[in-house]
Every structure is written in C-alpha cells, then in structure tokens.
Design a protein around this motif. Sequence first.
Motif, PDB file in Angstrom:
ATOM      1  N   THR A 172       0.822  -1.203   0.000  1.00  7.25           N
ATOM      2  CA  THR A 172       0.000   0.000   0.000  1.00  7.25           C
ATOM      3  C   THR A 172       0.863   1.263   0.000  1.00  7.25           C
ATOM      4  O   THR A 172       1.849   1.349   0.734  1.00  7.25           O
ATOM      5  CB  THR A 172      -0.912   0.008   1.240  1.00  7.25           C
ATOM      6  OG1 THR A 172      -1.625  -1.228   1.301  1.00  7.25           O
ATOM      7  CG2 THR A 172      -1.911   1.157   1.177  1.00  7.25           C
ATOM      8  N   ILE A 207      -3.880   1.737  -3.748  1.00  6.46           N
ATOM      9  CA  ILE A 207      -4.913   2.340  -2.914  1.00  6.46           C
ATOM     10  C   ILE A 207      -6.310   2.103  -3.482  1.00  6.46           C
ATOM     11  O   ILE A 207      -7.302   2.458  -2.851  1.00  6.46           O
ATOM     12  CB  ILE A 207      -4.669   3.852  -2.718  1.00  6.46           C
ATOM     13  CG1 ILE A 207      -4.591   4.592  -4.052  1.00  6.46           C
ATOM     14  CG2 ILE A 207      -3.399   4.079  -1.904  1.00  6.46           C
ATOM     15  CD1 ILE A 207      -4.412   6.107  -3.905  1.00  6.46           C
ATOM     16  N   GLN A 211       0.067  -5.303   1.699  1.00  4.90           N
ATOM     17  CA  GLN A 211      -1.126  -5.618   0.909  1.00  4.90           C
ATOM     18  C   GLN A 211      -0.786  -6.564  -0.238  1.00  4.90           C
ATOM     19  O   GLN A 211      -1.618  -7.399  -0.633  1.00  4.90           O
ATOM     20  CB  GLN A 211      -1.769  -4.341   0.347  1.00  4.90           C
ATOM     21  CG  GLN A 211      -3.023  -4.604  -0.447  1.00  4.90           C
ATOM     22  CD  GLN A 211      -3.535  -3.402  -1.247  1.00  4.90           C
ATOM     23  OE1 GLN A 211      -4.306  -3.554  -2.178  1.00  4.90           O
ATOM     24  NE2 GLN A 211      -3.113  -2.191  -0.898  1.00  4.90           N
ATOM     25  N   CYS A 260      -8.829   6.193  -0.064  1.00  8.08           N
ATOM     26  CA  CYS A 260      -8.019   4.974  -0.123  1.00  8.08           C
ATOM     27  C   CYS A 260      -8.920   3.770   0.125  1.00  8.08           C
ATOM     28  O   CYS A 260      -8.994   3.251   1.248  1.00  8.08           O
ATOM     29  CB  CYS A 260      -6.894   5.034   0.906  1.00  8.08           C
ATOM     30  SG  CYS A 260      -5.823   3.563   0.921  1.00  8.08           S
ATOM     31  N   ALA A 265      -8.457   0.750  -0.624  1.00  7.35           N
ATOM     32  CA  ALA A 265      -7.668  -0.393  -0.146  1.00  7.35           C
ATOM     33  C   ALA A 265      -7.424  -0.312   1.352  1.00  7.35           C
ATOM     34  O   ALA A 265      -7.300  -1.353   2.014  1.00  7.35           O
ATOM     35  CB  ALA A 265      -6.337  -0.455  -0.887  1.00  7.35           C
ATOM     36  N   CYS A 266      -7.345   0.906   1.882  1.00  8.02           N
ATOM     37  CA  CYS A 266      -7.163   1.055   3.329  1.00  8.02           C
ATOM     38  C   CYS A 266      -8.392   0.523   4.060  1.00  8.02           C
ATOM     39  O   CYS A 266      -8.266  -0.245   5.029  1.00  8.02           O
ATOM     40  CB  CYS A 266      -6.932   2.523   3.685  1.00  8.02           C
ATOM     41  SG  CYS A 266      -5.417   3.208   2.987  1.00  8.02           S
ATOM     42  N   GLN A 318      -8.549  -3.181   4.162  1.00  8.37           N
ATOM     43  CA  GLN A 318      -7.572  -3.869   5.009  1.00  8.37           C
ATOM     44  C   GLN A 318      -7.823  -3.694   6.507  1.00  8.37           C
ATOM     45  O   GLN A 318      -7.085  -4.258   7.322  1.00  8.37           O
ATOM     46  CB  GLN A 318      -6.159  -3.390   4.678  1.00  8.37           C
ATOM     47  CG  GLN A 318      -5.678  -3.832   3.313  1.00  8.37           C
ATOM     48  CD  GLN A 318      -4.316  -3.280   2.985  1.00  8.37           C
ATOM     49  OE1 GLN A 318      -3.279  -3.881   3.295  1.00  8.37           O
ATOM     50  NE2 GLN A 318      -4.287  -2.118   2.341  1.00  8.37           N
TER      51      GLN A 318
END
Length: 321
Positions: free
Chosen positions: A94, A133, A166, A220, A222-223, A226
């Motif tokens: 990430t 991201i 990631q 983000c 992807a944040c 996760q």
Amino acid sequence: MPETPTHSPLPGSRRRPGGRRLASLATGCALLFAALAGTTGPAGAADAKTATTPRTDPVGAAEALAAPGVPGANNWSCRPSPAHPRPVVLVHGTFANGSVNWDTVAPALAQDGYCVFALTYGAVPNVPVLRAIAPVADSAQQLSVFVDGVLAATGAGQVDVVGHSQGGMMPRYYLKFDGGAAKVHTLVGIAPSNHGTTLDGLATLAKSFPGALDLVRSACPACADQVTGSDTLSRLNAGGDTVPGVTYWVIATRYDEVVTPYRSQFLSGPDVHDVLVQDLCPTNIPGHVLMAVDPVVLHEVRHALDPAHVADADCWANLTG
C-alpha cells in the motif's frame, strides 16, 4: 545463471545488530525518497497505457502494468530455466509502487536465475504517485492481467508470487475469486495484511509517504478493505484461509508496527508455512517497511521459492542475504 548456494545453518551472527539496523534504515529511507522522486510520470503513463491496451494482447496488457526501472525485472524475453521453471511475480504494498518496493529482492532473484516480473497496480483518479490504494478486488484483476501476460511471454505453466504488505494479501483474493489458483504454485507473503489491521496501523504506514495520511480516511479504498473485520477480508477468509493446490509462506516480524498484532498475518490450512523472523535470527528486528529490504527476509524468500536447494535463513544471512 548460477543456482542459489545452500547456506548451512550457523550460530547467530556476531555482527552488531545496531549497525545492521542503521544500514537497513538507510536503505529504506532511500526507497521512500525514490518513491516520491521521479515516479509520477512513469506510473501515470503506465496507468494511461493500461486503459487503452487491448485485452486480446495479454503480453501488451501486462507490459502496460510493468513497473519501470526495477533492476533485474521485466525482461519479457526471459525464458525460465529447468532449475527455476516458474517466473516470480513481485507485488508491492500500500502507497508504494513496484519501482521502489523491489530494489533489493528483484536483482537478487534475477541473479539466482529466476525470470522476475514486477507490476505497479492500484491507482485511483486524481491521486499522483501513491499506488495500491484502489479497492482490493480491482487490484486483484490487475494482477490477473499481469500474470496472464507473464505466462504468455515466458511459456510457463505457473508463476510464484512474492508480495509485501497488501501485496501479500491481495493475491489471495486473486487466487480465490479470479482463477489464480491454477496459475500460482507458491505465494510468499512478507508482512501481509491477511486478517487486517487497525486504522492506526494504516495511519502509521501512511506517515512514511507524504500525502498518504490524508488519504487513509478519504480516498483509499484499499485502506478500508484492510481494516480488521472489513467486508472484503470477511469474504476473503470465509471458509478457510487457503485454496487447494497453492503453497503458502508467511514471513512476519514481531516488531511490525503496521499489521498488528503480527500473528494476524499468519494463515491456517494445508501447505502453509508461517515463519517469524526472530525465530530465524533473534537479533534481527526489522519493522514493517524494512521487511522488503531485510537480508534475513530475502534469504527466507529464496528458501520459500526453492526449499530443496536453499536452507532456512539464520543470522548469517545478515551478511550474505
């Protein structure tokens, strides 16, 4: 190219850990500076090219995702040798990109005789430089495109995947939902976010990348994917951590300040090898970011890819890699 020599297990290195950590820190800082200097143009160009490359050309589509300037990587004329029949695909973490995440691992594996490939994935509109991201599901589809191109270019039947952060978790999504299980022999996760982390952990990682902290709560995806308990991770881990036919390695550090607790990185299931760096070398204490450049970790990656010929890492790997 020569095969990797087998390192016999030796007692703990006499090298002072303080000097070792300072050297790794310097390397890590160099990587972060490189991430912020001169990568906006190439990454943006790759993203634009990806949008226009026909999917009917798998190699061209993969080349559009290839990270520029990675030493030893992305030689599309490389053909695997009998000693190393599977290409290695490197998947960054990430906020980083493939150009800076693999300055240590890529040339070492290429020197060992592997065909090595590294992509940059996970851009979102109007966000320069920072990558990985985008939603995990979207990034997994980009990985699918890249692997298909690597297989087409090299003529191999399968690849091995090595991912950081990631990049160690997202390929599991590809394996489970995008047909990757038939195309991947071994997945090596370096400090992977397999069962998620806290928002504080992601904020800690973001502090290493100027501008990233503002994205954690706003731009983000992807944040969010996760964070422990997210819909994405719940779906990924439902029914078990693994899929049949793939060998899994997880390499974690007790001193990970991003993916916490560090044992959340480990997997359960058949063909799983969970490894703690400090069990290999108690004096070795890399944090999350420095796992990508740590010599003990590098040696253990080489062992995971070729356990028949490369022994487990130990403290001697601080000197030998």
